[in-house]
Scaffold this motif. Structure first.
Motif, PDB file in Angstrom:
ATOM      1  N   CYS A  44      14.548 -20.736   1.285  1.00 18.76           N
ATOM      2  CA  CYS A  44      13.420 -19.803   1.192  1.00 18.76           C
ATOM      3  C   CYS A  44      12.755 -19.924  -0.173  1.00 18.76           C
ATOM      4  CB  CYS A  44      13.904 -18.381   1.449  1.00 18.76           C
ATOM      5  SG  CYS A  44      12.627 -17.100   1.319  1.00 18.76           S
TER       6      CYS A  44
ATOM      7  N   LEU B 157       9.472 -15.353   0.092  1.00 18.41           N
ATOM      8  CA  LEU B 157      10.033 -14.166  -0.529  1.00 18.41           C
ATOM      9  C   LEU B 157      11.181 -13.648   0.328  1.00 18.41           C
ATOM     10  CD1 LEU B 157       9.901 -11.904  -2.680  1.00 18.41           C
ATOM     11  CD2 LEU B 157       8.307 -10.712  -1.171  1.00 18.41           C
ATOM     12  N   ALA B 158      12.404 -13.641  -0.235  1.00 21.16           N
ATOM     13  CA  ALA B 158      13.578 -13.151   0.497  1.00 21.16           C
ATOM     14  C   ALA B 158      13.483 -11.635   0.640  1.00 21.16           C
ATOM     15  CB  ALA B 158      14.851 -13.537  -0.251  1.00 21.16           C
ATOM     16  N   SER B 159      13.605 -11.170   1.890  1.00 22.24           N
ATOM     17  CA  SER B 159      13.463  -9.736   2.139  1.00 22.24           C
ATOM     18  C   SER B 159      14.462  -9.306   3.206  1.00 22.24           C
ATOM     19  CB  SER B 159      12.027  -9.420   2.580  1.00 22.24           C
ATOM     20  OG  SER B 159      11.843  -8.046   2.762  1.00 22.24           O
ATOM     21  N   GLY B 160      15.659  -8.907   2.785  1.00 23.71           N
ATOM     22  CA  GLY B 160      16.684  -8.458   3.719  1.00 23.71           C
ATOM     23  C   GLY B 160      17.476  -9.610   4.302  1.00 23.71           C
TER      24      GLY B 160
ATOM     25  N   SER C 189      11.440  -8.094   8.229  1.00 21.74           N
ATOM     26  CA  SER C 189      11.913  -7.604   6.939  1.00 21.74           C
ATOM     27  C   SER C 189      12.028  -6.088   6.970  1.00 21.74           C
ATOM     28  CB  SER C 189      10.944  -8.034   5.835  1.00 21.74           C
ATOM     29  OG  SER C 189       9.765  -7.247   5.890  1.00 21.74           O
TER      30      SER C 189
ATOM     31  N   VAL D 111      18.607 -15.022   4.672  1.00 22.92           N
ATOM     32  CA  VAL D 111      17.635 -13.985   4.332  1.00 22.92           C
ATOM     33  C   VAL D 111      16.438 -14.084   5.277  1.00 22.92           C
ATOM     34  CG1 VAL D 111      18.304 -13.931   1.907  1.00 22.92           C
ATOM     35  CG2 VAL D 111      16.477 -15.479   2.646  1.00 22.92           C
ATOM     36  N   CYS D 112      15.775 -12.943   5.467  1.00 20.82           N
ATOM     37  CA  CYS D 112      14.511 -12.943   6.194  1.00 20.82           C
ATOM     38  C   CYS D 112      13.441 -13.364   5.194  1.00 20.82           C
ATOM     39  CB  CYS D 112      14.216 -11.563   6.764  1.00 20.82           C
ATOM     40  SG  CYS D 112      12.817 -11.562   7.917  1.00 20.82           S
ATOM     41  N   CYS D 113      12.938 -14.561   5.373  1.00 20.48           N
ATOM     42  CA  CYS D 113      12.028 -15.176   4.404  1.00 20.48           C
ATOM     43  C   CYS D 113      10.582 -14.952   4.846  1.00 20.48           C
ATOM     44  CB  CYS D 113      12.323 -16.668   4.290  1.00 20.48           C
ATOM     45  SG  CYS D 113      11.472 -17.471   2.920  1.00 20.48           S
ATOM     46  N   VAL D 114       9.832 -14.230   4.036  1.00 16.21           N
ATOM     47  CA  VAL D 114       8.435 -13.918   4.335  1.00 16.21           C
ATOM     48  C   VAL D 114       7.541 -14.843   3.521  1.00 16.21           C
ATOM     49  CG1 VAL D 114       6.643 -12.151   4.257  1.00 16.21           C
ATOM     50  CG2 VAL D 114       9.002 -11.520   4.860  1.00 16.21           C
TER      51      VAL D 114
ATOM     52  N   SER E 234      10.502  -4.013   5.321  1.00 11.89           N
ATOM     53  CA  SER E 234       9.173  -3.415   5.198  1.00 11.89           C
ATOM     54  C   SER E 234       8.316  -3.606   6.439  1.00 11.89           C
ATOM     55  CB  SER E 234       8.448  -4.007   3.985  1.00 11.89           C
ATOM     56  OG  SER E 234       8.295  -5.412   4.129  1.00 11.89           O
TER      57      SER E 234
END
Length: 389
Positions: A79, A85-88, A65, A98-101, A67
């Motif tokens: 996600c 949480l979708a992050s980027g 992500s 999305v990059c899913c955290v 961050s």
């Protein structure tokens, strides 16, 4: 009926039929959508109903992500449905990727590439008692689990090295891991999955002991064919050309607890036996281990660190080797210059080894009572260039 009347009649009938078909189609689509969503909520899927994001599925590869957190590349809807949480973004194929955290806590589980397991209320501390468990199940082609302790702060062991108040236990993988406690932020371990069986992580805390506990464990699945996979026998694996290694619960301060005979306790954990491996870099043929220049207690493994002149602590003169090391010690295979490969006591000089793989074995027995005010070990390592031929 005239010809124009017939044409007008047929047109009205056709329009009615088409309107009815469109209406039914809209009802059908809405029904499918509602039943599909309901089946996702219920945790069941049939061959007939499926979420719309499964169309044009992307590869669920690891991602990072903006961050710096690790995640799994997923369609945004997937996600969200799984609590991530979708992050980027993470794919050029679609702007829906999305990059899913994933961050989960007690009672959770995962089979994704990367998940964060945290204490209840994180990033705030937890000052209660009970157990908090998490389960990781491997996906196809996965062989190892890496656990990074981004934060792991539990109650210190007893002065005799036992994790009796708080303890982190990990089961289901190999090699086995002793219960961990104390301060282990920044440490990591590698575990092999046993077939398709899960690995279970469990934190048990004693509510009768007031302490601001914190944990945030990054759980990363490693493919069998990955270059990042740790070699056999390595509980820890470092891939940088230089860095530092340390025993679990190593710290700059002494254990505030006392031993059973009333002496200052040791930070060393009892009954450890594992390998710390370092990946050889290109054109590097040996590795040198040394003490940090500003931490004289960085090798206090056996003996009473409070009973000798502080100026001598950490020097090779108060260290021991070979047959003198029978309880707690490290092994550096085939040290340059010959001599024993076992080191213990309250100090150590620089040690170089060209034996591959680069590895340091650490051993502690079940009785830490004689080891007064000890902290374990913390060593800097530096890989050396191969000699010119």
């Amino acid at each position: 009926m005239s010809r124009w009347a017939v044409i007008l009649f047929l047109g009205v009938v056709h329009a009615g039929v088409r309107a009815n078909v469109l209406s039914n189609s809209s009802v059908l689509v809405e029904t499918v959508r509602q039943e599909s969503e309901q089946q996702i909520v219920d945790g069941h899927r049939s061959g007939r109903f499926f979420p719309f994001y499964t169309i044009g599925r992307i590869a669920n590869v690891p991602c990072t992500s903006p961050s710096g957190l690790s995640g799994t590349c997923l369609i945004a809807g997937e996600c969200k449905d799984n609590g991530g949480l979708a992050s980027g973004s993470c794919s050029t194929r679609t702007n829906q990727a999305v990059c899913c955290v994933y961050t989960k806590s007690c009672g959770g589980s995962t089979n994704l590439n990367s998940t964060y397991f945290t204490n209840s209320g994180y990033p705030g501390p937890y000052n209660g008692g009970g157990t908090c468990s998490f389960t990781v199940t491997p996906t196809s082609g996965i062989c190892q689990l890496r656990i990074d302790f981004r934060t792991l702060s539990l109650v210190q062991p007893t002065g005799d090295g036992a994790c009796n108040t708080d303890r982190l236990t990990i089961t289901g993988g190999s090699p086995s891991v002793v219960p961990l406690c104390g301060e282990n932020t920044g440490q990591h371990i590698y575990l092999n999955f046993v077939g398709s069986g899960p690995i279970s992580i469990r934190v048990a805390t004693d509510g009768g002991s007031s302490f601001n506990r914190l944990w945030n464990m990054e759980l990363s699945q490693i493919a069998c064919a990955s270059a990042e996979r740790a070699p056999v026998g390595c509980l820890q694996y470092y891939t940088d050309e230089s860095g530092e290694i340390s025993s679990f619960n190593y710290g700059l301060g002494a254990n505030p607890g006392l031993t059973t005979v009333g002496t200052r306790g040791s930070r060393q954990l009892a009954n450890t036996n594992y390998g710390i491996c370092i990946r050889p870099a290109a054109a590097r043929c040996s590795v040198t281990y040394s003490l940090p220049p500003t931490d004289r207690y960085a090798f206090t493994v056996t003996g009473d660190a409070s009973a000798i002149d502080p100026a001598l602590v950490g020097t090779a003169g108060v260290g021991m080797t070979g047959a003198a090391c029978t309880t707690d010690y490290i092994i550096i295979p085939n040290p340059t210059g010959g001599g024993s490969d076992r080191y213990c006591g309250l100090g150590i000089g620089d040690v170089t080894s060209s034996a591959r793989p680069f590895v340091v074995y650490t051993v502690t027995n079940g009785n830490e009572t004689p080891d007064v005010a000890n902290r374990g070990f913390r060593l800097l390592y530096e890989q050396n260039a191969c000699a010119a031929v």
